[in-house]
Design a protein around this motif. Sequence first.
Motif, PDB file in Angstrom:
ATOM      1  N   GLY A  86      -8.084   0.102   1.032  1.00  0.00           N
ATOM      2  CA  GLY A  86      -6.693   0.281   1.424  1.00  0.00           C
ATOM      3  C   GLY A  86      -6.037   1.478   0.756  1.00  0.00           C
ATOM      4  N   MET A  87      -4.715   1.444   0.706  1.00  0.00           N
ATOM      5  CA  MET A  87      -4.015   2.641   0.245  1.00  0.00           C
ATOM      6  C   MET A  87      -4.090   2.879  -1.260  1.00  0.00           C
ATOM      7  SD  MET A  87      -0.446   4.364   1.290  1.00  0.00           S
ATOM      8  CE  MET A  87      -0.728   4.468   3.047  1.00  0.00           C
ATOM      9  N   ASP A  88      -4.763   2.014  -1.982  1.00  0.00           N
ATOM     10  CA  ASP A  88      -4.997   2.351  -3.381  1.00  0.00           C
ATOM     11  C   ASP A  88      -6.048   3.455  -3.514  1.00  0.00           C
ATOM     12  OD1 ASP A  88      -3.277   0.658  -5.094  1.00  0.00           O
ATOM     13  OD2 ASP A  88      -4.159  -0.907  -3.849  1.00  0.00           O
ATOM     14  N   TYR A  89      -6.869   3.627  -2.503  1.00  0.00           N
ATOM     15  CA  TYR A  89      -7.901   4.662  -2.560  1.00  0.00           C
ATOM     16  C   TYR A  89      -8.066   5.465  -1.277  1.00  0.00           C
ATOM     17  CZ  TYR A  89      -9.537   2.368  -6.822  1.00  0.00           C
ATOM     18  OH  TYR A  89      -9.623   1.847  -8.088  1.00  0.00           O
ATOM     19  N   CYS A  90      -7.944   4.785  -0.132  1.00  0.00           N
ATOM     20  CA  CYS A  90      -8.446   5.361   1.114  1.00  0.00           C
ATOM     21  C   CYS A  90      -7.432   6.298   1.765  1.00  0.00           C
ATOM     22  CB  CYS A  90      -8.799   4.239   2.081  1.00  0.00           C
ATOM     23  SG  CYS A  90      -9.408   4.832   3.650  1.00  0.00           S
ATOM     24  N   ALA A  91      -7.906   7.472   2.166  1.00  0.00           N
ATOM     25  CA  ALA A  91      -7.020   8.473   2.760  1.00  0.00           C
ATOM     26  C   ALA A  91      -6.530   8.059   4.146  1.00  0.00           C
ATOM     27  CB  ALA A  91      -7.733   9.817   2.840  1.00  0.00           C
ATOM     28  N   LEU A  92      -7.237   7.152   4.797  1.00  0.00           N
ATOM     29  CA  LEU A  92      -6.848   6.766   6.153  1.00  0.00           C
ATOM     30  C   LEU A  92      -5.889   5.576   6.170  1.00  0.00           C
ATOM     31  CD1 LEU A  92     -10.399   6.954   7.760  1.00  0.00           C
ATOM     32  CD2 LEU A  92      -8.578   8.659   7.924  1.00  0.00           C
ATOM     33  N   GLY A 130     -22.707  11.582   2.287  1.00  0.00           N
ATOM     34  CA  GLY A 130     -21.911  10.426   1.865  1.00  0.00           C
ATOM     35  C   GLY A 130     -20.706  10.753   1.009  1.00  0.00           C
ATOM     36  N   LEU A 131     -20.311  12.023   0.963  1.00  0.00           N
ATOM     37  CA  LEU A 131     -19.206  12.399   0.077  1.00  0.00           C
ATOM     38  C   LEU A 131     -17.921  12.613   0.868  1.00  0.00           C
ATOM     39  CD1 LEU A 131     -18.493  12.981  -2.890  1.00  0.00           C
ATOM     40  CD2 LEU A 131     -18.913  15.408  -2.406  1.00  0.00           C
ATOM     41  N   TYR A 132     -16.955  11.735   0.598  1.00  0.00           N
ATOM     42  CA  TYR A 132     -15.642  11.804   1.243  1.00  0.00           C
ATOM     43  C   TYR A 132     -14.644  12.397   0.263  1.00  0.00           C
ATOM     44  CZ  TYR A 132     -17.146   8.412   4.835  1.00  0.00           C
ATOM     45  OH  TYR A 132     -17.759   7.763   5.880  1.00  0.00           O
ATOM     46  N   LEU A 133     -13.538  12.886   0.784  1.00  0.00           N
ATOM     47  CA  LEU A 133     -12.396  13.225  -0.069  1.00  0.00           C
ATOM     48  C   LEU A 133     -11.293  12.233   0.264  1.00  0.00           C
ATOM     49  CD1 LEU A 133     -11.128  14.972  -2.194  1.00  0.00           C
ATOM     50  CD2 LEU A 133     -10.522  16.643  -0.447  1.00  0.00           C
ATOM     51  N   GLN A 134     -10.925  11.402  -0.726  1.00  0.00           N
ATOM     52  CA  GLN A 134      -9.958  10.338  -0.475  1.00  0.00           C
ATOM     53  C   GLN A 134      -8.591  10.715  -1.017  1.00  0.00           C
ATOM     54  OE1 GLN A 134     -10.586   8.271   1.640  1.00  0.00           O
ATOM     55  NE2 GLN A 134     -12.452   7.092   1.368  1.00  0.00           N
ATOM     56  N   LEU A 135      -7.747   9.713  -1.240  1.00  0.00           N
ATOM     57  CA  LEU A 135      -6.383  10.001  -1.675  1.00  0.00           C
ATOM     58  C   LEU A 135      -6.322  10.736  -3.003  1.00  0.00           C
ATOM     59  CD1 LEU A 135      -4.024   6.957  -1.090  1.00  0.00           C
ATOM     60  CD2 LEU A 135      -4.038   9.147   0.083  1.00  0.00           C
ATOM     61  N   HIS A 136      -7.029  10.225  -4.008  1.00  0.00           N
ATOM     62  CA  HIS A 136      -6.882  10.762  -5.359  1.00  0.00           C
ATOM     63  C   HIS A 136      -8.126  11.454  -5.864  1.00  0.00           C
ATOM     64  CE1 HIS A 136      -3.696   7.797  -5.284  1.00  0.00           C
ATOM     65  NE2 HIS A 136      -4.592   6.861  -5.103  1.00  0.00           N
ATOM     66  N   ALA A 137      -9.192  11.398  -5.139  1.00  0.00           N
ATOM     67  CA  ALA A 137     -10.462  11.883  -5.670  1.00  0.00           C
ATOM     68  C   ALA A 137     -11.506  11.889  -4.556  1.00  0.00           C
ATOM     69  CB  ALA A 137     -10.932  10.972  -6.805  1.00  0.00           C
ATOM     70  N   TYR A 138     -12.682  12.443  -4.891  1.00  0.00           N
ATOM     71  CA  TYR A 138     -13.808  12.291  -3.981  1.00  0.00           C
ATOM     72  C   TYR A 138     -14.280  10.846  -4.043  1.00  0.00           C
ATOM     73  CZ  TYR A 138     -14.086  17.341  -3.544  1.00  0.00           C
ATOM     74  OH  TYR A 138     -13.799  18.641  -3.270  1.00  0.00           O
ATOM     75  N   MET A 139     -15.017  10.440  -3.018  1.00  0.00           N
ATOM     76  CA  MET A 139     -15.636   9.112  -3.035  1.00  0.00           C
ATOM     77  C   MET A 139     -17.063   9.284  -2.540  1.00  0.00           C
ATOM     78  SD  MET A 139     -16.662   6.530  -0.808  1.00  0.00           S
ATOM     79  CE  MET A 139     -15.628   6.300   0.644  1.00  0.00           C
ATOM     80  N   PHE A 177       1.936   6.752  -3.817  1.00  0.00           N
ATOM     81  CA  PHE A 177       0.607   6.388  -4.322  1.00  0.00           C
ATOM     82  C   PHE A 177      -0.203   7.632  -4.669  1.00  0.00           C
ATOM     83  CE2 PHE A 177       1.335   2.370  -1.891  1.00  0.00           C
ATOM     84  CZ  PHE A 177       1.450   1.588  -3.031  1.00  0.00           C
ATOM     85  N   ARG A 178      -0.052   8.671  -3.848  1.00  0.00           N
ATOM     86  CA  ARG A 178      -0.795   9.898  -4.170  1.00  0.00           C
ATOM     87  C   ARG A 178      -0.308  10.431  -5.518  1.00  0.00           C
ATOM     88  NH1 ARG A 178      -0.515  14.415  -1.519  1.00  0.00           N
ATOM     89  NH2 ARG A 178      -2.659  15.085  -1.806  1.00  0.00           N
ATOM     90  N   ALA A 179       0.988  10.351  -5.737  1.00  0.00           N
ATOM     91  CA  ALA A 179       1.536  10.906  -6.970  1.00  0.00           C
ATOM     92  C   ALA A 179       1.141  10.074  -8.188  1.00  0.00           C
ATOM     93  CB  ALA A 179       3.059  10.987  -6.860  1.00  0.00           C
ATOM     94  N   GLU A 180       1.091   8.770  -8.019  1.00  0.00           N
ATOM     95  CA  GLU A 180       0.909   7.904  -9.187  1.00  0.00           C
ATOM     96  C   GLU A 180      -0.495   7.354  -9.348  1.00  0.00           C
ATOM     97  OE1 GLU A 180       4.043   5.053  -8.582  1.00  0.00           O
ATOM     98  OE2 GLU A 180       5.434   6.750  -8.382  1.00  0.00           O
ATOM     99  N   GLY A 181      -1.339   7.516  -8.352  1.00  0.00           N
ATOM    100  CA  GLY A 181      -2.682   6.943  -8.445  1.00  0.00           C
ATOM    101  C   GLY A 181      -2.661   5.512  -7.952  1.00  0.00           C
ATOM    102  N   PRO A 182      -3.831   4.873  -7.910  1.00  0.00           N
ATOM    103  CA  PRO A 182      -3.910   3.499  -7.416  1.00  0.00           C
ATOM    104  C   PRO A 182      -2.898   2.610  -8.121  1.00  0.00           C
ATOM    105  CG  PRO A 182      -6.101   4.357  -7.833  1.00  0.00           C
ATOM    106  CD  PRO A 182      -5.135   5.383  -8.334  1.00  0.00           C
ATOM    107  N   SER A 183      -2.313   1.663  -7.396  1.00  0.00           N
ATOM    108  CA  SER A 183      -1.284   0.818  -7.989  1.00  0.00           C
ATOM    109  C   SER A 183      -1.906  -0.054  -9.082  1.00  0.00           C
ATOM    110  CB  SER A 183      -0.601  -0.026  -6.911  1.00  0.00           C
ATOM    111  OG  SER A 183      -1.538  -0.858  -6.272  1.00  0.00           O
TER     112      SER A 183
END
Lengths: 552, 101
Positions: free
Chosen positions: A415-421, A45-54, B83-89
């Motif tokens: 969405g794009m606040d977290y999700c790499a896809l 269940g461990l993903y790597l997302q935009l800013h961190a693991y999830m 967004f990658r650079a700044e983190g979640p909005s």
Amino acid sequence: MLDAQNNPTRTYLDRRVEEFRAQVNRRIDGSLTEDEFRPLRLMNGLYLQLHAYMLRVAIPYGTLNADQLDVLAEISERWDRSYGHFTTRQNIQYNWPKLPDVPDMLARLADVNLHAIQTSGNTIRNVTADPLAGAHADELMDPRPVAELIRIWSTDHPEYQFLGRKFKIAVTGSPNDRAVTKAHDLAVRIVEKDGEIGYQILVGGGLGRTPVVGRVIREFLPQADLLPYLEAVLSVYNLAGRRDNKYKARIKITVNEMGLEEFSTRVDEAFARIRPEFSGADQDLLAELQTAFAAPELAPRDDAAYHAARAADPVFASWADVNLREHFAEGYAIAMISLKPHGGVPGDANAEQMRVVAELARKYGQNEVRVTQEQNLVLPHVAKADLPAVFGELKAHGLATANAGLASDIIACPGMDYCALATARSIPVAQQIAERMAENEIDVGEMAIKISGCINACGHHHIGDIGILGLDRAGVENYQITLGGDAGPDMKIGEKTGPGFAYDEVADAVERLVHAYLDLRHDGELFRDTISRTGPEPFKSALYDEEKANAA
Amino acid sequence: MAKRFQPGIVSANDLLSGAVIYLAADGTWVSTMSKAEFITDAERADERLALAETQPEIAVGAYLAPADNSDAGPVPNHFRESFRAEGPSAPARKSWGYANA
Ligand code: SF4
């Protein structure tokens, strides 16, 4: 429910945690490459997302006890940022775990019989069910024993660890489908025929890139045939499903390409072969599970206090009107706890809120909490007399928004606040719309707005009254609107309206749609009734003509 | 057919924290995009991606992210990289604000 102390799967979970701990260590010390490690972490269940693991943790059939919810809160505080995100598939996601901590998180989960196994990867995923199971007045039978049977059977099943693609199963025991069964690869609906309980089986549903409404493959399957029949479906899919193209690998494509009739014939052949292997042990287990899930003893309670509180406090009365659902027991109610405060992040709960809900479940709710496909929580068994106290606690912790099922009860994926896809953001769009809807939503009534940040449709946009899909159009966020979707028992895929809207135009566009609905609706008509009567044209005109008029 | 080369930076996620990191000109990984090496030709991009490949204990999923250059260093030219650079909005951060945030 299985109790944590006599946990038959504990040894298995401990073994899995230690196995993963060793894999994490080998990844960190360099003996495993990322290519080798990725499938191993996904199995946990461990993903790597935009800013961190999830870390995605399964909440099987959406049922938690108070201790489990407390542990979910504790994990968020010890190893994450003190909140969790509840998803449309009855999972909770932690957005900020650190790789070296994940084995400890999993070990803590195992203490309360929770885990993240099969919450990712091409395998049978967390089995979901009606979140109001065992509580709602309209239910034929509690679906959770069946869901648990399927979960036990499918967990670590060697034949299904490398399917062509992920495989999602949902179970409901109510004719008012609250488990979105027709959007699942396979669904089980408990039905009754001539006084006998059996299962209606659906296959090939799914949203995503190619949305398909699941179809009935078996009208009435006898109870004892369930697991062999599921094995038959899986074996046909496992062999015939496409592995050459990820986008064509789901069972919905197999069924469509082969035709339901041919698929069904092959399943019947496989079933004839597999059925004799089942000696009835599964039915013994099912009987045990039915006892374990027996409805709680609910002592009759006088509800005068409830009516007095309604009369005295209009805010309570309005919350009760919107957020309560009908319980099977006289004097009791199902309380929907909204995780959609106007302007908040849909589906997020912080640690303190999780603890408050756990404590309410202990004190007033038979120790049970549910997680819904709409990303809310539920106290399924509350005496009406206790509701004023429950409401007071919820209110004190930002959990008493009276909007369950209304326009601001928006489903939104990360969405794009977290999700790499993701191709665009979902959360801020949901927030803007919810704030607009707040004022008028009681008048608007039942309304499903659903937002996904990419074509994968985790936010169920296809089946919202108003669906919103965030896309990347030439480097700019753009939102496509669909109308007329329906997540109910007769699921419908919404239709695209036309050109998309810019990030800062979406909330206006949705508001225009809602106004058009208020103008057009006849008495008692839901949005979906109005649009099926009028067709989409007046709504399209509200979307596009008014926009032009405003611009002119 | 090879994709047309676009100038940019090498970015990845940090193995332990998952955080966004960028490859600097001196071969170290930094957390600020403006300190990344701005890459202007395909050959250099291949070299730097090859270097990233040799550091699996630091960088996961290294790729060439398109960017523009500025006086202050590289800047994103697509919202995903912003967004990658700044983190979640900001609106999405509403649930935070408790311990460890
Ligand atoms: S719909 Fe897309 S953006 Fe949203 S959570 Fe799913 S994969 Fe991510």
